[in-house]
Write a protein that holds these residues in place. Structure first.
Motif, short mmCIF file in Angstrom:
data_model
loop_
_atom_site.label_atom_id
_atom_site.label_comp_id
_atom_site.label_asym_id
_atom_site.label_seq_id
_atom_site.Cartn_x
_atom_site.Cartn_y
_atom_site.Cartn_z
N PHE A 184 -6.94 -9.42 -0.09
CA PHE A 184 -6.42 -8.09 -0.40
C PHE A 184 -6.31 -7.90 -1.92
CE2 PHE A 184 -2.73 -5.47 -1.51
CZ PHE A 184 -3.06 -4.27 -0.91
N ALA A 185 -5.81 -8.92 -2.61
CA ALA A 185 -5.70 -8.84 -4.06
C ALA A 185 -7.06 -8.63 -4.71
CB ALA A 185 -5.04 -10.11 -4.61
N ARG A 186 -8.04 -9.39 -4.25
CA ARG A 186 -9.39 -9.29 -4.82
C ARG A 186 -9.98 -7.90 -4.59
NH1 ARG A 186 -11.20 -13.05 -2.09
NH2 ARG A 186 -10.39 -14.67 -3.46
N GLU A 187 -9.78 -7.37 -3.40
CA GLU A 187 -10.33 -6.05 -3.06
C GLU A 187 -9.75 -4.94 -3.93
OE1 GLU A 187 -9.35 -5.68 1.03
OE2 GLU A 187 -10.68 -7.31 1.66
N HIS A 188 -8.55 -5.15 -4.45
CA HIS A 188 -7.86 -4.07 -5.17
C HIS A 188 -7.68 -4.39 -6.65
CE1 HIS A 188 -7.00 -1.64 -1.60
NE2 HIS A 188 -6.88 -2.78 -0.97
N GLY A 189 -8.38 -5.38 -7.15
CA GLY A 189 -8.31 -5.69 -8.58
C GLY A 189 -6.96 -6.22 -9.03
N ILE A 190 -6.25 -6.85 -8.11
CA ILE A 190 -4.93 -7.42 -8.40
C ILE A 190 -5.11 -8.89 -8.75
CG2 ILE A 190 -2.66 -7.94 -7.46
CD1 ILE A 190 -3.14 -5.57 -5.48
N VAL A 191 -4.45 -9.37 -9.79
CA VAL A 191 -4.53 -10.77 -10.17
C VAL A 191 -3.70 -11.61 -9.19
CG1 VAL A 191 -4.03 -12.46 -11.98
CG2 VAL A 191 -4.90 -10.19 -12.59
N PHE A 192 -4.36 -12.56 -8.53
CA PHE A 192 -3.68 -13.43 -7.56
C PHE A 192 -3.24 -14.70 -8.28
CE2 PHE A 192 -3.46 -16.76 -4.33
CZ PHE A 192 -2.72 -16.13 -3.34
N VAL A 193 -1.91 -14.91 -8.34
CA VAL A 193 -1.34 -16.03 -9.08
C VAL A 193 -0.77 -17.04 -8.09
CG1 VAL A 193 0.32 -16.75 -10.83
CG2 VAL A 193 -0.72 -14.46 -10.96
N ALA A 194 -1.28 -18.27 -8.12
CA ALA A 194 -0.73 -19.35 -7.32
C ALA A 194 0.27 -20.12 -8.17
CB ALA A 194 -1.84 -20.29 -6.84
N ASP A 195 1.53 -20.07 -7.77
CA ASP A 195 2.58 -20.81 -8.46
C ASP A 195 2.63 -22.22 -7.87
OD1 ASP A 195 4.93 -22.01 -9.29
OD2 ASP A 195 6.16 -20.21 -9.11
N GLU A 196 1.97 -23.15 -8.56
CA GLU A 196 1.87 -24.54 -8.07
C GLU A 196 2.78 -25.46 -8.88
OE1 GLU A 196 -0.25 -26.15 -5.76
OE2 GLU A 196 -1.88 -24.74 -5.34
N ILE A 197 3.88 -24.93 -9.36
CA ILE A 197 4.76 -25.72 -10.22
C ILE A 197 5.35 -26.90 -9.45
CG2 ILE A 197 6.98 -25.61 -11.41
CD1 ILE A 197 5.89 -22.71 -12.27
N THR B 150 0.82 -1.21 0.00
CA THR B 150 0.00 0.00 0.00
C THR B 150 0.85 1.27 0.00
OG1 THR B 150 -1.72 -1.20 1.20
CG2 THR B 150 -1.86 1.19 1.21
N LYS B 151 1.88 1.28 0.86
CA LYS B 151 2.67 2.48 1.05
C LYS B 151 3.79 2.64 0.02
CE LYS B 151 0.61 3.64 5.01
NZ LYS B 151 -0.19 2.44 5.28
N GLN B 152 4.46 1.55 -0.33
CA GLN B 152 5.65 1.66 -1.15
C GLN B 152 5.39 1.50 -2.64
OE1 GLN B 152 8.89 -0.78 0.32
NE2 GLN B 152 8.38 -0.34 2.45
N ILE B 153 4.31 0.81 -2.99
CA ILE B 153 4.04 0.54 -4.41
C ILE B 153 2.75 1.22 -4.85
CG2 ILE B 153 3.82 -1.26 -6.17
CD1 ILE B 153 4.85 -3.24 -3.94
N GLY B 154 1.73 1.09 -4.01
CA GLY B 154 0.38 1.53 -4.36
C GLY B 154 -0.38 0.38 -4.95
N ALA B 155 -1.42 -0.07 -4.25
CA ALA B 155 -2.17 -1.23 -4.72
C ALA B 155 -2.71 -1.02 -6.13
CB ALA B 155 -3.32 -1.53 -3.76
N GLU B 156 -3.02 0.22 -6.46
CA GLU B 156 -3.59 0.52 -7.78
C GLU B 156 -2.57 0.36 -8.91
OE1 GLU B 156 -1.92 4.36 -6.13
OE2 GLU B 156 -3.01 2.61 -5.36
N ASN B 157 -1.29 0.14 -8.55
CA ASN B 157 -0.25 -0.06 -9.56
C ASN B 157 0.15 -1.52 -9.73
OD1 ASN B 157 0.11 2.76 -10.08
ND2 ASN B 157 1.23 2.92 -8.15
N VAL B 158 -0.44 -2.40 -8.92
CA VAL B 158 -0.01 -3.80 -8.90
C VAL B 158 -0.84 -4.62 -9.88
CG1 VAL B 158 0.32 -5.86 -7.49
CG2 VAL B 158 0.78 -3.59 -6.52
#
Length: 452
Positions: free
Chosen positions: A257-270, A221-229
């Motif tokens: 948190f990702a859902r609330e801010h329109g951020i794509v949540f990626v699960a790396d299940e490799i 929130t503070k260092q990047i800005g959720a709206e930029n992620v």
């Protein structure tokens, strides 16, 4: 012709530990000299023996030694080496054609794999997939898709995370040596935040989930800005970082948190996907439904295949021609994947993984209780690990870790090391391993630890 050369690999291979030469033996030493003469030095070796055959829970080398396999080619041969359905389906496809390039003339096996992924991955929403060659490719393409969908650039990853060896995925990866050292500069707009690592959280495991999530969200929130992620990328069980199982509650908080801010949540299940943790996918443990999920390793029984699977609207954000690759979703690899998935279903490999945990975890905990250097036992299913420390504290002990791995190798047990600090021994047995062989491997491990 000797009996050894008459044998084939796969499930028919005798399921026994057998050490008949020094490790490495003379034939492996000869081949290693040839390797050193012609193979780039950057291609390292965990155990300096050359494989001849493998199957079930064992790997046989060119000198006739048979090792209990607690590595599965780094979680790749979960269905066992040369599994019947994998060989059958891949052979049938080889007899038809080996390649056309799906971007030139598509073929049914590619579509079938995507249909299986839509059915198997978490969530009942409409899903689509794109197939690639490696886990790093899958992660890199997941980021491309997320950026196309959100029109944002920043990507958030976590301490101790590992996501690959390409330029972008090196940037996403935490550990410098051997993955990043001397290979920069790396791709920009990548930001790292804390992960809930219970064993090493300063205020203790009980506070870990809440404090780590709060700190991670505050930094975003503070260092990047959720709206930029564009994307948050995380392994539900961290692999190369040391088989870290994030404290319960951490992953759901980050996903929310990702859902609330329109951020794509990626699960790396490799590394954790395809039955390895006792469920088809590790994120199911806390009911997480990722927007995108990346898979590779266990997907195709040893053939190179990877995938990004996710919400149809997100997957369709990339323009036509923007995704692909000459070999991505090769028909033979797709056929092998269908055989691997058939095996997973028919043999109920999620249940087999849970049974492996039932056998291994109590034994590992007993070993830890009697050892000053085993600081932590963790993991789920057949993705388990011990973290080695110096006596009297939690200082990492990579020297003992390396010595333990070598001692196991000498006695016919293949184990792998891992961890940001190089002090974790990980256990990834094939999910089809027999229980007697599993216990024998644990006997070897216990003896090796007591001998350090």
């Amino acid at each position: 012709m000797t009996a050894m050369t008459e044998l084939s690999g796969g499930p028919a291979l005798p399921q026994e530990r057998r050490v008949v030469t020094a490790v490495p033996g003379p034939k492996s030493q000869e081949l290693m000299a040839r390797k050193q003469a012609t193979v780039a030095a950057g291609i390292g070796t965990v155990m300096p023996v050359f494989a001849r055959r493998a199957g079930g829970g064992v790997l046989e080398d060119v000198d006739g030694n048979s090792f209990i396999d607690f590595g599965s080619g780094i979680a790749v041969t979960s269905v066992g080496n040369s599994a019947e359905a994998v060989v059958r389906r891949a052979t049938e496809q080889l007899n038809d054609y080996t390649h056309t390039c799906v971007m030139v003339t598509p073929y049914e096996p590619y579509v079938e794999v995507c249909e299986e992924l839509a059915a198997l991955t978490p969530g009942d929403h409409a899903k689509k997939s794109a197939l690639f060659n490696s886990g790093a490719e899958a992660v890199e393409n997941a980021v491309k898709i997320a950026r196309a969908y959100t029109k944002r650039q920043a990507v958030v990853v976590f301490d101790h995370g590992y996501h690959g060896r390409t330029n972008l995925t090196m940037a996403l990866t935490s550990k410098n040596m051997p993955y990043k050292h001397s290979f920069g500069p790396f791709a920009p707009e990548v930001y790292r935040v804390p992960v809930a690592y219970p064993y090493r959280w300063l205020t203790g495991p009980d506070n870990c989930a809440e404090e780590a999530a709060a700190e991670a969200i505050d930094r975003i929130t503070k260092q990047i800005g959720a709206e930029n992620v564009a994307a948050i990328v995380i392994e539900p069980v961290l692999g190369e970082g040391g088989f870290i199982v994030p404290a319960r509650g951490f992953l759901p908080r980050i996903a929310d948190f990702a859902r609330e801010h329109g951020i794509v949540f990626v699960a790396d299940e490799i590394q954790s996907g395809f039955c390895r943790t006792g469920q088809w996918f590790a994120c199911e443990d806390e009911g997480i439904v990722p927007d995108l999920i990346t898979t590779a390793k266990g997907i195709a029984g040893g053939l190179p295949l990877a995938a990004v699977t996710g919400r149809a609207d997100i997957m369709d954000a990339a323009h036509s021609g923007g995704l692909g690759g000459t070999y991505g979703g090769n028909p033979v690899a797709c056929a092998a994947a269908l055989g691997a998935i058939e095996t997973m279903r028919e043999q109920d490999l999620p249940a087999k993984a849970r049974r492996i945990e039932e056998i291994m975890k109590p034994r590992l905990e007993k070993i830890a209780a009697g050892s000053e250097i085993v600081g932590d036992v963790r993991g789920r299913g057949a993705m388990l690990a011990i973290e080695l420390v110096k006596p009297g504290g939690k200082e990492p002990n990579p020297e003992a870790t390396a010595a333990l791995a070598k001692a196991c190798h000498q006695q016919g047990l293949l184990v792998l090391t891992t961890g940001t600090y190089g002090n974790v021994v990980r256990f990834l047995p094939p999910l089809v391993i027999g229980e007697e062989l599993l216990n024998e491997g644990l006997d070897v491990l216990e003896d090796a630890i007591s001998g350090l």
